[in-house]
Write an enzyme that holds these catalytic residues in place. Sequence first.
Site, PDB file in Angstrom:
ATOM      1  N   HIS A  59       0.800  -1.206   0.053  1.00 30.58           N
ATOM      2  CA  HIS A  59      -0.211  -0.173   0.047  1.00 30.58           C
ATOM      3  C   HIS A  59       0.869   1.288   0.259  1.00 30.58           C
ATOM      4  O   HIS A  59       0.488   2.251   0.581  1.00 30.58           O
ATOM      5  CB  HIS A  59      -0.991  -0.023   1.163  1.00 30.58           C
ATOM      6  CG  HIS A  59      -2.027  -0.974   1.333  1.00 30.58           C
ATOM      7  ND1 HIS A  59      -3.057  -0.856   0.797  1.00 30.58           N
ATOM      8  CD2 HIS A  59      -1.953  -2.330   1.671  1.00 30.58           C
ATOM      9  CE1 HIS A  59      -4.037  -2.099   1.000  1.00 30.58           C
ATOM     10  NE2 HIS A  59      -2.919  -3.020   1.360  1.00 30.58           N
ATOM     11  N   ASN A 132     -10.288  -2.647   2.848  1.00 32.57           N
ATOM     12  CA  ASN A 132     -10.056  -2.585   1.459  1.00 32.57           C
ATOM     13  C   ASN A 132     -11.322  -2.252   0.880  1.00 32.57           C
ATOM     14  O   ASN A 132     -12.357  -2.246   1.460  1.00 32.57           O
ATOM     15  CB  ASN A 132      -9.410  -4.026   1.193  1.00 32.57           C
ATOM     16  CG  ASN A 132      -8.045  -3.897   1.254  1.00 32.57           C
ATOM     17  OD1 ASN A 132      -7.313  -3.055   1.130  1.00 32.57           O
ATOM     18  ND2 ASN A 132      -7.516  -5.065   1.051  1.00 32.57           N
TER      19      ASN A 132
HETATM   20  C1  HEM Z   1      -1.784 -10.935   7.767  1.00 32.20           C
HETATM   21  C2  HEM Z   1      -2.092  -9.895   6.749  1.00 32.20           C
HETATM   22  C3  HEM Z   1      -1.430  -8.799   6.546  1.00 32.20           C
HETATM   23  C4  HEM Z   1      -0.407  -8.154   7.190  1.00 32.20           C
HETATM   24  C5  HEM Z   1       0.730  -8.980   7.860  1.00 32.20           C
HETATM   25  C6  HEM Z   1      -0.539  -6.727   6.570  1.00 32.20           C
HETATM   26  C7  HEM Z   1       0.374  -5.915   6.799  1.00 32.20           C
HETATM   27  C8  HEM Z   1       0.665  -4.765   6.416  1.00 32.20           C
HETATM   28  C9  HEM Z   1       1.720  -3.699   6.596  1.00 32.20           C
HETATM   29  C10 HEM Z   1       3.276  -4.107   7.085  1.00 32.20           C
HETATM   30  C11 HEM Z   1       1.261  -2.444   6.110  1.00 32.20           C
HETATM   31  C12 HEM Z   1       2.297  -1.278   5.841  1.00 32.20           C
HETATM   32  C13 HEM Z   1       1.806  -0.293   6.908  1.00 32.20           C
HETATM   33  C14 HEM Z   1       2.744   0.927   7.368  1.00 32.20           C
HETATM   34  O1  HEM Z   1       3.793   0.707   7.002  1.00 32.20           O
HETATM   35  O2  HEM Z   1       2.115   1.858   7.739  1.00 32.20           O
HETATM   36  C15 HEM Z   1       0.083  -2.555   5.519  1.00 32.20           C
HETATM   37  C16 HEM Z   1      -0.741  -1.711   4.967  1.00 32.20           C
HETATM   38  C17 HEM Z   1      -2.009  -1.751   4.849  1.00 32.20           C
HETATM   39  N1  HEM Z   1      -2.869  -2.885   4.695  1.00 32.20           N
HETATM   40 FE1  HEM Z   1      -2.132  -4.702   5.366  1.00 32.20          FE
HETATM   41  N2  HEM Z   1      -1.653  -6.392   6.130  1.00 32.20           N
HETATM   42  C18 HEM Z   1      -2.495  -7.760   5.843  1.00 32.20           C
HETATM   43  C19 HEM Z   1      -3.664  -7.637   5.262  1.00 32.20           C
HETATM   44  C20 HEM Z   1      -4.564  -6.726   5.045  1.00 32.20           C
HETATM   45  C21 HEM Z   1      -5.860  -6.821   4.883  1.00 32.20           C
HETATM   46  C22 HEM Z   1      -6.626  -8.264   4.979  1.00 32.20           C
HETATM   47  C23 HEM Z   1      -6.182  -5.573   4.511  1.00 32.20           C
HETATM   48  C24 HEM Z   1      -7.644  -5.162   4.282  1.00 32.20           C
HETATM   49  C25 HEM Z   1      -8.748  -5.982   4.563  1.00 32.20           C
HETATM   50  C26 HEM Z   1      -5.230  -4.703   4.705  1.00 32.20           C
HETATM   51  C27 HEM Z   1      -5.190  -3.457   4.304  1.00 32.20           C
HETATM   52  C28 HEM Z   1      -4.101  -2.577   4.416  1.00 32.20           C
HETATM   53  C29 HEM Z   1      -4.272  -1.333   4.210  1.00 32.20           C
HETATM   54  C30 HEM Z   1      -5.560  -0.420   3.664  1.00 32.20           C
HETATM   55  C31 HEM Z   1      -2.830  -0.765   4.210  1.00 32.20           C
HETATM   56  C32 HEM Z   1      -2.610   0.884   3.955  1.00 32.20           C
HETATM   57  C33 HEM Z   1      -2.788   1.424   5.413  1.00 32.20           C
HETATM   58  C34 HEM Z   1      -2.222   3.033   5.178  1.00 32.20           C
HETATM   59  O3  HEM Z   1      -2.988   3.690   4.141  1.00 32.20           O
HETATM   60  O4  HEM Z   1      -1.362   3.553   5.885  1.00 32.20           O
HETATM   61  N3  HEM Z   1      -4.090  -5.394   5.074  1.00 32.20           N
HETATM   62  N4  HEM Z   1      -0.271  -4.035   5.857  1.00 32.20           N
END
Ligand code: HEM
Length: 492
Positions: A59, A132
């Site tokens: 993202h 999402n």
């Molecule tokens: C175990 C599964 C997941 C892991 C380990 C994971 C991990 C991460 C990490 C490390 C980031 C970056 C955060 C940052 O640097 O600020 C991120 C961002 C993000 N993830 Fe996940 N994620 C997972 C599943 C999901 C799922 C299922 C969704 C949605 C339903 C999701 C939605 C998002 C969104 C929207 C962002 C961006 C947040 C922002 O705008 O700063 N992720 N994720």
Amino acid sequence: MTTQDELRPILTTEAGAPVADNQNTETAGIGGPALIQDQQLFEKLAHFNRERIPERVVHARGAAAYGTFTVTADVTAYTRAAFLSEVGKETETFLRFSTVAGNLGSADAVRDPRGFALKFYTEEGNYDLVGNNTPVFFIKDATKFPDFIHTQKRDPYTGSQEADNVWDFWGLSPESTHQVTWLFGDRGIPASYRHLNGYGSHTYQWQNEAGEYFWVKYHFKTDQGIKNLTQDEANKLAGEDPDSHQRDLREAIERGEFPTWTVQVQIMPAADAANYRFNPFDLTKVWPHEDYPPIEIGKLELNRNPDNVFAEVEQSIFSPAHFVPGIGPSPDKMLQGRLFAYADAHRYRVGINADHLPVNRPHATEARNNSRDGYLYDGRHGRRKNYEPNSFGGPVQTGRPLWAAVPVTGATGNHEAPSHAEDDDFVQAGNLYRLFSEDEKQRLIANLAGFISKVSADRDDIVERAIGNFRKADADYGQRLEAAVRELRKQQ
Ligand code: HEM
């Protein structure tokens, strides 16, 4: 100097001293080498070298805006969260949209889920709902997430996304069939951030004042209407205007056309969960609306652009572990992994004081605890004592858990998530396929075939496994896809 020039402030160094010359480096004589005493030059170059922080590992590419959430229905029977306590109550919010796989400078108009990360600045602390634009996800156990993302990102050797890796992983992970069907359908490339729905995706817990708890799923339905791009339209737009989504959102808000979303929840009484036909904590499944009809609870409006993209968007942080009293996690194994992953990413990416930046800190209350210091600590606690218990009037715990305790059984172990009566990896993917119009089915098949056919010529096994999953979802789906892929591979 003209009067105009006299009114302008003096340019200074970081330490506030006047700068005499911002055009010419100081040299030893005319045409000679630069002097180390030109600290103005070194300060500028050194600061410039450090302008970037690590981009988000997923993202990375996104845009955001501030707004307002307004409660439109009485939900006090289900949750004691203060920001949801009264019809008409307003809470400041910050919403960051994103794509998933692309790097920071990648194009917006691509086939990829869109992140929908929403921060509510409530009087009981910040509540983050990090979702999402899709109600489901590709996998259902957090331990598979790094592997999955490696297949979406750049191959270690070629440095590009590779069809071999993507389809190898999806073919070997049949639970992805539902989300992949969704992604290659019409909604896989939204026309803009204003024209998509948001979903909490996971199941969360709500607890009311009496202590009863419920399982909930959130839906944010766009009031602008769903609008999508075809693959051809997106290919063109991504080349012509890589910032299409970001620009659209900012300009709409500048024009005073504030985008809004109608907020709904599906509510499942806790007692239903054990015997529901699908595992209610499986992120690859939806709860069909006939089982739990969505009820409207609020309105979200975006109405203010950030002034500084780096400070407010790049440094913004969202964590699924940011709960407030009356809202908590479910046992969804993906969500459980995410409760760890985000704050860890923030400490690495933005630093240990990330929570205290203006965009991230609570706006309707303040953070009070005994954590102190670290890089870029601003001294906000002044002389206050930094330990607990203390007899100097320091902050105290409430003794009341934020959410309800949930019963558990059995021994520890690497267990698969429980399977309920109608659970399998294909049933909801097949239902979604059969819901599509004939036109949409044709576009879905063309989109999938276009990508699957890029798998290396000597890896038909990867192609066969991938198609096999769609065949299991629906025989017609598999047959049409197989024919389309065969045709395209013949032409290569
Ligand atoms: C175990 C599964 C997941 C892991 C380990 C994971 C991990 C991460 C990490 C490390 C980031 C970056 C955060 C940052 O640097 O600020 C991120 C961002 C993000 N993830 Fe996940 N994620 C997972 C599943 C999901 C799922 C299922 C969704 C949605 C339903 C999701 C939605 C998002 C969104 C929207 C962002 C961006 C947040 C922002 O705008 O700063 N992720 N994720």
